[in-house]
Design a protein around this motif. Structure first.
Motif, PDB file in Angstrom:
ATOM      1  N   PRO A 111       6.604 -15.035 -10.905  1.00  0.00           N
ATOM      2  CA  PRO A 111       5.736 -15.555  -9.833  1.00  0.00           C
ATOM      3  C   PRO A 111       6.166 -15.109  -8.441  1.00  0.00           C
ATOM      4  O   PRO A 111       5.378 -15.193  -7.499  1.00  0.00           O
ATOM      5  N   ARG A 112       7.396 -14.644  -8.293  1.00  0.00           N
ATOM      6  CA  ARG A 112       7.870 -14.190  -6.982  1.00  0.00           C
ATOM      7  C   ARG A 112       7.510 -12.739  -6.704  1.00  0.00           C
ATOM      8  O   ARG A 112       7.750 -12.228  -5.609  1.00  0.00           O
ATOM      9  N   TRP A 113       6.940 -12.054  -7.676  1.00  0.00           N
ATOM     10  CA  TRP A 113       6.576 -10.649  -7.517  1.00  0.00           C
ATOM     11  C   TRP A 113       5.461 -10.506  -6.472  1.00  0.00           C
ATOM     12  O   TRP A 113       4.449 -11.208  -6.512  1.00  0.00           O
ATOM     13  N   ILE A 114       5.625  -9.600  -5.536  1.00  0.00           N
ATOM     14  CA  ILE A 114       4.599  -9.283  -4.540  1.00  0.00           C
ATOM     15  C   ILE A 114       4.294  -7.794  -4.652  1.00  0.00           C
ATOM     16  O   ILE A 114       5.155  -6.958  -4.394  1.00  0.00           O
ATOM     17  N   GLY A 115       3.071  -7.478  -5.052  1.00  0.00           N
ATOM     18  CA  GLY A 115       2.684  -6.093  -5.265  1.00  0.00           C
ATOM     19  C   GLY A 115       2.264  -5.383  -3.990  1.00  0.00           C
ATOM     20  O   GLY A 115       2.178  -5.984  -2.907  1.00  0.00           O
ATOM     21  N   ALA A 116       1.979  -4.101  -4.118  1.00  0.00           N
ATOM     22  CA  ALA A 116       1.582  -3.261  -2.975  1.00  0.00           C
ATOM     23  C   ALA A 116       0.118  -3.501  -2.627  1.00  0.00           C
ATOM     24  O   ALA A 116      -0.744  -2.624  -2.780  1.00  0.00           O
ATOM     25  N   TRP A 117      -0.181  -4.695  -2.124  1.00  0.00           N
ATOM     26  CA  TRP A 117      -1.554  -5.116  -1.842  1.00  0.00           C
ATOM     27  C   TRP A 117      -2.226  -4.254  -0.769  1.00  0.00           C
ATOM     28  O   TRP A 117      -3.452  -4.119  -0.722  1.00  0.00           O
ATOM     29  N   TRP A 118      -1.450  -3.650   0.103  1.00  0.00           N
ATOM     30  CA  TRP A 118      -1.962  -2.912   1.259  1.00  0.00           C
ATOM     31  C   TRP A 118      -2.440  -1.506   0.916  1.00  0.00           C
ATOM     32  O   TRP A 118      -3.210  -0.903   1.671  1.00  0.00           O
ATOM     33  N   LEU A 119      -2.021  -0.993  -0.205  1.00  0.00           N
ATOM     34  CA  LEU A 119      -2.245   0.417  -0.525  1.00  0.00           C
ATOM     35  C   LEU A 119      -3.724   0.740  -0.750  1.00  0.00           C
ATOM     36  O   LEU A 119      -4.234   1.763  -0.287  1.00  0.00           O
ATOM     37  N   GLY A 120      -4.427  -0.127  -1.450  1.00  0.00           N
ATOM     38  CA  GLY A 120      -5.825   0.139  -1.770  1.00  0.00           C
ATOM     39  C   GLY A 120      -6.733   0.183  -0.556  1.00  0.00           C
ATOM     40  O   GLY A 120      -7.773   0.861  -0.567  1.00  0.00           O
ATOM     41  N   TRP A 121      -6.363  -0.540   0.520  1.00  0.00           N
ATOM     42  CA  TRP A 121      -7.202  -0.547   1.720  1.00  0.00           C
ATOM     43  C   TRP A 121      -7.314   0.840   2.339  1.00  0.00           C
ATOM     44  O   TRP A 121      -8.350   1.183   2.919  1.00  0.00           O
ATOM     45  N   LEU A 122      -6.274   1.631   2.248  1.00  0.00           N
ATOM     46  CA  LEU A 122      -6.300   2.980   2.809  1.00  0.00           C
ATOM     47  C   LEU A 122      -7.293   3.858   2.051  1.00  0.00           C
ATOM     48  O   LEU A 122      -8.028   4.651   2.651  1.00  0.00           O
ATOM     49  N   VAL A 123      -7.333   3.708   0.729  1.00  0.00           N
ATOM     50  CA  VAL A 123      -8.281   4.467  -0.098  1.00  0.00           C
ATOM     51  C   VAL A 123      -9.713   4.056   0.231  1.00  0.00           C
ATOM     52  O   VAL A 123     -10.605   4.902   0.417  1.00  0.00           O
ATOM     53  N   LEU A 124      -9.950   2.750   0.317  1.00  0.00           N
ATOM     54  CA  LEU A 124     -11.290   2.244   0.596  1.00  0.00           C
ATOM     55  C   LEU A 124     -11.789   2.694   1.965  1.00  0.00           C
ATOM     56  O   LEU A 124     -12.966   3.044   2.128  1.00  0.00           O
ATOM     57  N   ALA A 125     -10.910   2.694   2.957  1.00  0.00           N
ATOM     58  CA  ALA A 125     -11.312   3.104   4.306  1.00  0.00           C
ATOM     59  C   ALA A 125     -11.766   4.564   4.329  1.00  0.00           C
ATOM     60  O   ALA A 125     -12.789   4.901   4.945  1.00  0.00           O
ATOM     61  N   ALA A 126     -11.039   5.436   3.655  1.00  0.00           N
ATOM     62  CA  ALA A 126     -11.362   6.865   3.663  1.00  0.00           C
ATOM     63  C   ALA A 126     -12.702   7.144   2.986  1.00  0.00           C
ATOM     64  O   ALA A 126     -13.552   7.878   3.516  1.00  0.00           O
TER      65      ALA A 126
END
Length: 681
Positions: A267-282
């Protein structure tokens, strides 16, 4: 030879030399593709209904991808920035507030504007939303809590200081009360997320109120059901892809360059949530540019309109002067339309109840069935929403082929609502006993650990030899730490664990616990829930195109854009704004463990799963049921509503001309010589 007379407004539309560079006149703005250096005959061939539906549908796909990606990563952002679920609901409301304002204003005043460019502007706002959201990671970094759980930053072994600070970091029992945990700028991420959602709502409002009206105005009524279903299908792919993208990103650690010491299931795992936003923006930027190239009116649509004008069939209200008085008259006309009002509020009540699953399904799966964030988003997206896409395609095929009456559509909408109620109530009985027990056992030892001062110790579960999970080593009264034979962190001296096993004389082996929650197997229940959810998605999606068709056909053409805007406003006021806040508050109400800090109570780490399951599903079912009742009212009042035109067979003449301007190609319209009468086209 006497020159043939023609109406001036038609001549520019059919001049052959409009695309010649030496012509003093500019290409007709209404039908010319492109802008600036991006224009010419090559682009003009793409000004078709099918191409618009493709680009518009892909744009809708990306729009829904971004919203789904946000929903798929919201629990991770809650952990990273310590956001309560109720506050997450408030953040999501930012989208709906701006969408409501945009839908009404743009829906009416863009009727005579260059609508594709307004739609493109909406897509550009989605790009800004993606960039703003991802920028939080670059401003604040992965966070101290995440860094401590990596090998590069020492993990559990780099705690060399002595005293209370060491015990706090290791989550051990403390002899004196420590200071609270200070979080710098904890409100700034929440404000930025809200601002990003607010900006994205402008794009959503323009997409719906302007985009749908433009498509319906530029296509024949016979084609509308198929085209609506095609765009709806592409939009349905968006959430599936968005959730899948979130699943992929969340499987990577928040800083992919570091090696984490925990697994994604922790439950303490925090994934790379920010990465997909860069793909979506492009990708969204590319679609926005392509939408900007479309003409104000498609050539085939203008040809149909010219024929109507010549035949005296033109609606005088369609091109009336736009004023506040006209807008108020249109609003009054729509409010007195029973079919429109019942259909609008039926959708609103359905949305209020079902929106909770759209937003919080990943969190529901994580808490009820103890699945990782990546698995929860994958199940919500790729698996379940695939059935939604199938449902949209099937409904579009059936409606286009069999052309059911308005009453038949309304009846089906009501049936779908009641089937949804039955399925949602069924969710109550798909619970995991192990998960329910874990929630109740996790608070074990709270009274025993009162002297350990664990108020500000964050959730870091440990498992005792008797398979009981404790919130943290502090809550279990542990005083020491080491490693077991497998090298795993081992907590010792856990007095609260021994307190429940006083029948034995030697308690030393019972006063230990390993890091992590005790294993709980909810796989069977998870798959049953997934199957029920897929069935519900399939049935629910089949009513989307029929609902929109009833709205479009029960109003005057002049009110179409405004009606779409008012529908969006009603959905915002009655469902999209209150629902996330209400259900966010409901989730927080059943929280057992908070990540408390100096400034606020933080995010929730553990829920009372059984109580939450009953309340969450019953409340949702109530609102969806009321939507079904209103769809019955639509059925009662839609007796004389005409959805489709009379079927007419328009065959090509032997000389290559057509009976209907809708059969004219773009080349026919643009290249027709000015001397040729319109009647000969």
């Amino acid at each position: 030879m006497e020159k043939q007379e023609h109406k001036p407004e038609f001549a520019p539309f059919i001049r052959e030399d409009h695309f010649e560079k030496n012509d003093k006149e500019k290409p007709h703005k209404d039908v010319a593709c492109g802008f600036g250096i991006f224009k010419g005959p090559f682009l003009q061939r793409f000004a078709t209904e099918k191409m618009y539906v493709l680009i518009y549908g892909l744009g809708g796909c990306l729009l829904s991808m971004s919203l789904a990606y946000f929903s798929g990563t919201i629990t991770t952002m809650e952990k990273r920035y310590k956001i309560p679920t109720k506050m997450s609901g408030v953040i999501l409301v930012g989208n709906d507030i701006s969408m409501m304002i945009t839908s009404v204003v743009a829906g009416y005043y863009t009727h005579r504007a260059h609508r594709p460019r307004w739609i493109a502007f909406g897509f550009f706002t989605i790009v800004v939303f993606c960039v703003m959201t991802s920028s939080l990671h670059f401003i604040y970094g992965p966070g101290e809590d995440s860094l401590k759980l990596t090998r590069e930053y020492g993990g559990f072994q780099n705690l060399t200081s002595n005293g209370t600070n060491t015990q706090t970091a290791q989550k051990l029992c403390m002899k004196e009360e420590p200071g609270c945990i200070v979080e710098d700028g904890i409100w700034v991420p929440q404000v930025m997320l809200f601002a990003g959602q607010f900006i994205s709502g402008i794009g959503v409002g323009l997409f719906w109120s302007v985009g749908v009206a433009y498509m319906d105005d530029n296509t024949s009524k016979a084609k509308s059901p198929a085209l609506l279903s095609a765009t709806a299908f592409l939009r349905m792919l968006g959430p599936a892809i968005g959730y899948s993208l979130a699943s992929v990103c969340l499987r990577m650690y928040i800083d992919p360059s570091l090696e984490p010491l925990i697994k994604p299931g922790d439950p303490r795992w925090i994934g790379a949530w920010w990465l997909g936003w860069l793909v979506l923006a492009a990708v969204t930027f590319i679609i926005a540019f392509l939408m900007f190239l479309f003409p104000k009116e498609l050539p085939s649509s203008k040809a149909r309109r010219l024929k109507m004008e010549l035949a005296g069939e033109h609606d005088p209200n369609e091109h009336k002067d736009l004023s506040v008085g006209d807008m108020l008259k249109s609003v009054n006309r729509l409010c007195r339309n029973k079919v429109f009002m019942y259909n609008t509020f039926a959708s609103s009540f359905y949305l209020f109840g079902y929106l909770a699953y759209w937003i919080f399904t990943p969190k529901y799966i994580e808490t009820q069935y103890r699945q990782s964030a990546a698995t929860a988003t994958l199940a919500t997206g790729s698996v379940a929403l695939t059935f939604s896409a199938i449902g949209v395609l099937l409904s579009g095929y059936v409606v286009s082929k069999y052309k059911p009456s308005a009453r038949s559509m309304a009846a089906w909408n009501a049936i779908v609502d009641f089937l949804t109620v039955a399925a949602v109530v069924g969710y109550i009985f798909i619970g995991c006993e192990g998960s329910d027990q874990l929630s109740s056992m996790a608070t074990t030892g709270d009274s025993c650990s009162a002297s350990c001062h664990c108020e500000y110790v964050h959730y870091a579960p440990i498992c005792s030899p008797s398979n009981v999970t404790y919130i943290s080593a502090c809550h279990a009264g542990c005083t020491g730490r080491g490693t077991d034979t497998l090298g795993r962190p081992l907590f010792t001296g856990c007095s609260c664990i021994a307190a429940s096993n006083t029948t034995e004389n030697d308690l030393s082996h019972l006063q230990t616990a390993v890091d992590g929650a005790c294993p709980v197997d909810c796989t069977k229940q998870f798959y049953i829930f997934l199957a029920a959810m897929c069935f519900l998605k399939l049935i629910g999606a089949s009513s989307k195109s029929t609902n929109v068709l009833i709205t479009l056909r029960c109003i005057l053409p002049a009110d179409k854009s405004l009606a779409m805007g008012l529908t969006g406003m009603a959905a915002c006021l009655t469902a999209l704004i209150p629902s996330p806040i209400f259900f966010g508050w409901l989730l927080d109400k059943y929280c057992l463990v908070w990540g408390k800090t100096c400034s606020n109570k933080g995010n929730c780490w553990l829920y009372d799963t059984q109580s939450l399951r009953y309340t969450f599903n019953l409340v949702s079912a109530f609102f969806i049921f009321f939507g079904g009742v209103l769809n019955i009212a639509v059925w009662l009042n839609a007796k004389d509503l005409k959805v489709f035109d009379e079927v007419t067979q328009e065959k090509e003449k032997p000389d290559g001309n057509y009976d209907d301007y809708s059969k004219l190609s773009i080349t026919d319209v643009i290249k027709a010589p000015v001397e040729q009468p319109l009647e000969e086209l």
